[in-house]
Design an enzyme around this catalytic site. Sequence first.
Site, PDB file in Angstrom:
ATOM      1  N   GLY A   8       0.829  -1.208   0.000  1.00 25.57           N
ATOM      2  CA  GLY A   8       0.000   0.000   0.000  1.00 25.57           C
ATOM      3  C   GLY A   8       0.860   1.253   0.000  1.00 25.57           C
ATOM      4  N   SER A  10       1.197   3.298  -2.463  1.00 22.51           N
ATOM      5  CA  SER A  10       0.757   4.265  -3.478  1.00 22.51           C
ATOM      6  C   SER A  10       0.194   5.551  -2.885  1.00 22.51           C
ATOM      7  CB  SER A  10      -0.303   3.619  -4.385  1.00 22.51           C
ATOM      8  OG  SER A  10      -1.271   2.944  -3.617  1.00 22.51           O
ATOM      9  N   ASN A  88       1.547  -2.353   5.385  1.00 24.38           N
ATOM     10  CA  ASN A  88       0.766  -1.137   5.569  1.00 24.38           C
ATOM     11  C   ASN A  88      -0.593  -1.179   4.857  1.00 24.38           C
ATOM     12  OD1 ASN A  88       0.468   2.003   5.800  1.00 24.38           O
ATOM     13  ND2 ASN A  88       0.412   1.595   3.597  1.00 24.38           N
ATOM     14  N   TYR A 153     -12.649  -4.042  11.562  1.00 26.08           N
ATOM     15  CA  TYR A 153     -11.322  -3.390  11.544  1.00 26.08           C
ATOM     16  C   TYR A 153     -10.589  -3.650  12.868  1.00 26.08           C
ATOM     17  CZ  TYR A 153      -8.151   0.598  10.551  1.00 26.08           C
ATOM     18  OH  TYR A 153      -7.070   1.406  10.307  1.00 26.08           O
ATOM     19  N   ALA A 156      -9.320  -7.171  12.913  1.00 24.27           N
ATOM     20  CA  ALA A 156      -8.160  -7.301  12.018  1.00 24.27           C
ATOM     21  C   ALA A 156      -6.915  -6.689  12.658  1.00 24.27           C
ATOM     22  CB  ALA A 156      -8.468  -6.616  10.685  1.00 24.27           C
TER      23      ALA A 156
HETATM   24  P1  NAP Z   1      -5.148   5.052   2.283  1.00 25.58           P
HETATM   25  O1  NAP Z   1      -4.662   6.430   2.017  1.00 25.58           O
HETATM   26  O2  NAP Z   1      -6.560   4.681   2.006  1.00 25.58           O
HETATM   27  O3  NAP Z   1      -4.167   4.036   1.520  1.00 25.58           O
HETATM   28  C1  NAP Z   1      -4.411   2.669   1.559  1.00 25.58           C
HETATM   29  C2  NAP Z   1      -3.292   1.984   0.804  1.00 25.58           C
HETATM   30  O4  NAP Z   1      -3.496   0.561   0.896  1.00 25.58           O
HETATM   31  C3  NAP Z   1      -3.283   2.319  -0.677  1.00 25.58           C
HETATM   32  O5  NAP Z   1      -1.954   2.394  -1.105  1.00 25.58           O
HETATM   33  C4  NAP Z   1      -3.981   1.114  -1.309  1.00 25.58           C
HETATM   34  O6  NAP Z   1      -3.596   0.852  -2.659  1.00 25.58           O
HETATM   35  C5  NAP Z   1      -3.473   0.010  -0.403  1.00 25.58           C
HETATM   36  N1  NAP Z   1      -4.299  -1.193  -0.456  1.00 25.58           N
HETATM   37  C6  NAP Z   1      -5.605  -1.321  -0.093  1.00 25.58           C
HETATM   38  N2  NAP Z   1      -6.009  -2.596  -0.297  1.00 25.58           N
HETATM   39  C7  NAP Z   1      -4.931  -3.273  -0.791  1.00 25.58           C
HETATM   40  C8  NAP Z   1      -4.732  -4.611  -1.213  1.00 25.58           C
HETATM   41  N3  NAP Z   1      -5.716  -5.514  -1.166  1.00 25.58           N
HETATM   42  N4  NAP Z   1      -3.510  -4.963  -1.682  1.00 25.58           N
HETATM   43  C9  NAP Z   1      -2.505  -4.051  -1.749  1.00 25.58           C
HETATM   44  N5  NAP Z   1      -2.650  -2.755  -1.376  1.00 25.58           N
HETATM   45  C10 NAP Z   1      -3.851  -2.386  -0.900  1.00 25.58           C
HETATM   46  O7  NAP Z   1      -4.964   4.661   3.816  1.00 25.58           O
HETATM   47  P2  NAP Z   1      -3.895   5.100   4.920  1.00 25.58           P
HETATM   48  O8  NAP Z   1      -4.590   5.941   5.883  1.00 25.58           O
HETATM   49  O9  NAP Z   1      -2.628   5.532   4.320  1.00 25.58           O
HETATM   50  O10 NAP Z   1      -3.724   3.673   5.616  1.00 25.58           O
HETATM   51  C11 NAP Z   1      -2.521   2.925   5.611  1.00 25.58           C
HETATM   52  C12 NAP Z   1      -2.566   1.966   6.785  1.00 25.58           C
HETATM   53  O11 NAP Z   1      -2.657   2.718   7.988  1.00 25.58           O
HETATM   54  C13 NAP Z   1      -3.778   1.039   6.775  1.00 25.58           C
HETATM   55  O12 NAP Z   1      -3.404  -0.246   7.215  1.00 25.58           O
HETATM   56  C14 NAP Z   1      -4.710   1.676   7.786  1.00 25.58           C
HETATM   57  O13 NAP Z   1      -5.594   0.736   8.358  1.00 25.58           O
HETATM   58  C15 NAP Z   1      -3.714   2.211   8.775  1.00 25.58           C
HETATM   59  N6  NAP Z   1      -4.236   3.275   9.637  1.00 25.58           N
HETATM   60  C16 NAP Z   1      -4.673   4.445   9.104  1.00 25.58           C
HETATM   61  C17 NAP Z   1      -5.176   5.421   9.948  1.00 25.58           C
HETATM   62  C18 NAP Z   1      -5.682   6.761   9.457  1.00 25.58           C
HETATM   63  O14 NAP Z   1      -6.273   7.492  10.244  1.00 25.58           O
HETATM   64  N7  NAP Z   1      -5.461   7.126   8.205  1.00 25.58           N
HETATM   65  C19 NAP Z   1      -5.228   5.184  11.322  1.00 25.58           C
HETATM   66  C20 NAP Z   1      -4.767   3.984  11.825  1.00 25.58           C
HETATM   67  C21 NAP Z   1      -4.263   3.035  10.969  1.00 25.58           C
HETATM   68  P3  NAP Z   1      -4.365   1.566  -3.909  1.00 25.58           P
HETATM   69  O15 NAP Z   1      -3.880   2.987  -3.941  1.00 25.58           O
HETATM   70  O16 NAP Z   1      -3.939   0.768  -5.096  1.00 25.58           O
HETATM   71  O17 NAP Z   1      -5.826   1.470  -3.613  1.00 25.58           O
END
Ligand code: NAP
Length: 242
Positions: A8, A10, A88, A153, A156
């Site tokens: 992830g 990207s 991630n 969530y 997980a």
């Molecule tokens: P985001 O901006 O929505 O990015 C999600 C990333 O995961 C994207 O790069 C997406 O790829 C990739 N992804 C989703 N499904 C996938 C799959 N099946 N295989 C490979 N890649 C996949 O989210 P983010 O906030 O950066 O989240 C990153 C991590 O941090 C996640 O695990 C999330 O649960 C965790 N987190 C986030 C927060 C928050 O507040 N933002 C808080 C706690 C934890 P594409 O671009 O190709 O869709």
Amino acid sequence: MKYALVTGGSRGIGRAVSLKLSRMGYKVLINYVHNAAEAKNTLDQVRLEGGDGEILMFDVADRQQVSRALEAWETEHPDEYIEVLVNNAGIRRDHVMALMPEEDWSRVLEITLNGFFHVTQALLPAMQLHKNGRIVNVASVTGLKGMAGQSNYAAAKGGLIAATKSLALEVARKRVTVNAVAPGFIQTDMLEGLDEAELKKAIPLGCLGTPDEVAELVGFLVSPAAAYITGEVVSINGGLYT
Ligand code: NAP
């Protein structure tokens, strides 16, 4: 050349982590599943800063896709191995349990837990062989304290935290460390649709976190300075939960 894989990579936190690891001297393998343009954008930014990397498309939840992509990479790089893995990739599909479609329960678990299993299992043998490896799993405050509307969530991320602790014990003798970070609310696409002002009211520091702040923490856990830290879960949440 040292290699790091960010699932992830990207967008959001994964992009910031990719840039951080590149600045630390790693060639970054940027994984994505849907968003080729954003993955390229991450790689362009890495290169603009003088680093380099590659893009690897696979769905972490799909064992065959993961194996195919990583085996192809190994064939192309017979003398190299991936010494840093940041698990991630993640999604959220929030519903109260009573109204949660089975598909949304399963998909969140498949990406977070099966994804962690598929990618980590593929990369562990080389890390163990070289007696050098760093794995950082991106969990969440929800996996520690729970959150209404997020039982999928929470299951997980709570599972990911438990797996982090168990795997750390398995591989410590091989000089592979396994840690998790547990972010609170971080400014990324994942917060789309949530009321930012309401969120801020609940956060003692009064603001959302940034992907760069999470990336700095991941960078520390990967660095030689953190060599004695394993099986740990580090919160980064503005005081939301201590
Ligand atoms: P985001 O901006 O929505 O990015 C999600 C990333 O995961 C994207 O790069 C997406 O790829 C990739 N992804 C989703 N499904 C996938 C799959 N099946 N295989 C490979 N890649 C996949 O989210 P983010 O906030 O950066 O989240 C990153 C991590 O941090 C996640 O695990 C999330 O649960 C965790 N987190 C986030 C927060 C928050 O507040 N933002 C808080 C706690 C934890 P594409 O671009 O190709 O869709």
